[in-house]
Design a protein around this motif. Sequence first.
Motif, PDB file in Angstrom:
ATOM      1  N   THR A   1       4.790 -10.586  -7.799  1.00  0.00           N
ATOM      2  CA  THR A   1       3.557  -9.927  -7.379  1.00  0.00           C
ATOM      3  C   THR A   1       2.718 -10.854  -6.510  1.00  0.00           C
ATOM      4  OG1 THR A   1       2.353 -10.659  -9.347  1.00  0.00           O
ATOM      5  CG2 THR A   1       3.512  -8.547  -9.490  1.00  0.00           C
ATOM      6  N   ALA A   2       1.856 -10.260  -5.700  1.00  0.00           N
ATOM      7  CA  ALA A   2       0.943 -11.026  -4.844  1.00  0.00           C
ATOM      8  C   ALA A   2      -0.356 -10.252  -4.706  1.00  0.00           C
ATOM      9  CB  ALA A   2       1.565 -11.277  -3.470  1.00  0.00           C
ATOM     10  N   GLY A   3      -1.452 -10.950  -4.547  1.00  0.00           N
ATOM     11  CA  GLY A   3      -2.750 -10.302  -4.394  1.00  0.00           C
ATOM     12  C   GLY A   3      -2.872  -9.618  -3.043  1.00  0.00           C
ATOM     13  N   SER A   4      -3.353  -8.377  -3.047  1.00  0.00           N
ATOM     14  CA  SER A   4      -3.482  -7.651  -1.782  1.00  0.00           C
ATOM     15  C   SER A   4      -4.448  -8.317  -0.803  1.00  0.00           C
ATOM     16  CB  SER A   4      -3.897  -6.197  -2.049  1.00  0.00           C
ATOM     17  OG  SER A   4      -5.093  -6.141  -2.801  1.00  0.00           O
TER      18      SER A   4
ATOM     19  N   ILE B   1      -2.389 -10.845   1.052  1.00  0.00           N
ATOM     20  CA  ILE B   1      -1.474 -10.196   1.991  1.00  0.00           C
ATOM     21  C   ILE B   1      -2.220  -9.725   3.233  1.00  0.00           C
ATOM     22  CG2 ILE B   1       0.096  -8.241   2.314  1.00  0.00           C
ATOM     23  CD1 ILE B   1       0.791  -8.438  -0.627  1.00  0.00           C
ATOM     24  N   ARG B   2      -3.416  -9.172   3.036  1.00  0.00           N
ATOM     25  CA  ARG B   2      -4.208  -8.720   4.192  1.00  0.00           C
ATOM     26  C   ARG B   2      -4.588  -9.886   5.085  1.00  0.00           C
ATOM     27  NH1 ARG B   2      -6.659  -5.041   0.424  1.00  0.00           N
ATOM     28  NH2 ARG B   2      -8.324  -6.537   0.033  1.00  0.00           N
TER      29      ARG B   2
ATOM     30  N   PRO C   1      -3.990  -1.145   1.114  1.00  0.00           N
ATOM     31  CA  PRO C   1      -5.235  -0.885   1.845  1.00  0.00           C
ATOM     32  C   PRO C   1      -5.464  -1.902   2.951  1.00  0.00           C
ATOM     33  CG  PRO C   1      -5.583  -0.714  -0.519  1.00  0.00           C
ATOM     34  CD  PRO C   1      -4.192  -1.242  -0.326  1.00  0.00           C
ATOM     35  N   GLY C   2      -5.667  -1.396   4.158  1.00  0.00           N
ATOM     36  CA  GLY C   2      -5.920  -2.282   5.285  1.00  0.00           C
ATOM     37  C   GLY C   2      -4.696  -2.634   6.088  1.00  0.00           C
TER      38      GLY C   2
END
Length: 262
Positions: free
Chosen positions: A4-7, A10-11, A251-252
């Motif tokens: 897992t990775a924090g969104s 990633i953005r 999102p984004g």
Amino acid sequence: HIVTAGSPTIRNLEKAFSQVGVDMDGLVFSGYSSSLSVLSDTEKELGVVLVDIGAGTTDISIYIDGSVAFSSVLPIGARHITNDLAIGLRISLESAEKVKLFLSRIVKKVLKFEEEGDGPKEKRPSDEVDLVSLGLPEQLNKVSQKTLVDGIIRPRLNEIFTMVGLEIKKSGFGGQTPSGLVITGGGARTVGAVESAKRMLAMPVRIGQPQNIKGIIDEIQDTPFATVVGLAVYGGMTGTMSTSSFKMQIPGIPSLRLGKMP
């Protein structure tokens, strides 16, 4: 195995790449990517621990029976060693990085000839390291190798590998990795890394460099390039992303495609 990775992270990555004209088609865990370029199939089958020491983080991947069975990321890396050198020597971070890499390149200690009385000349290892060739703005010309290695670098390496040992213990696979530990990433070039890992973990240790690549590879066949070479290998293994990927809406980031884990 799920990574897992924090969104927000990633953005930020997507935004950084887009600003230099690069589109991001997929994401690969850096520890897994590095393993594609530095680990052999035999090591993966027998069981092995890969430790990728980056600047700010250390990635851990444990292979059991040819597959990733455990992964973890530690919030500590080679930049912390650079910070320690900068504080200890009272120099800038840029100068500290030069000193760290210079120490890592020293294979043999400089021998200084000393003459005692009327006896024969005796070779004794000199503890002083000449830094004149680095041209540091702080005009630091000579330092004690013992002070730097034993007093500054080794304690931080011991801390890193102590944390690695705790992660291996937490995974429950510590007794299933007869191939030992493979160190890669930019931090693997730090002087004393292998010795520190052997001391703290009591297992076989080697430095992992990218393998099985052809062409003009002299500049990239080194530990700092393990992850990017692994990304190229991953792209070659999976082929076109459109035929071997699934889409995940973040999102984004419109239609970000994440590649399947082989």
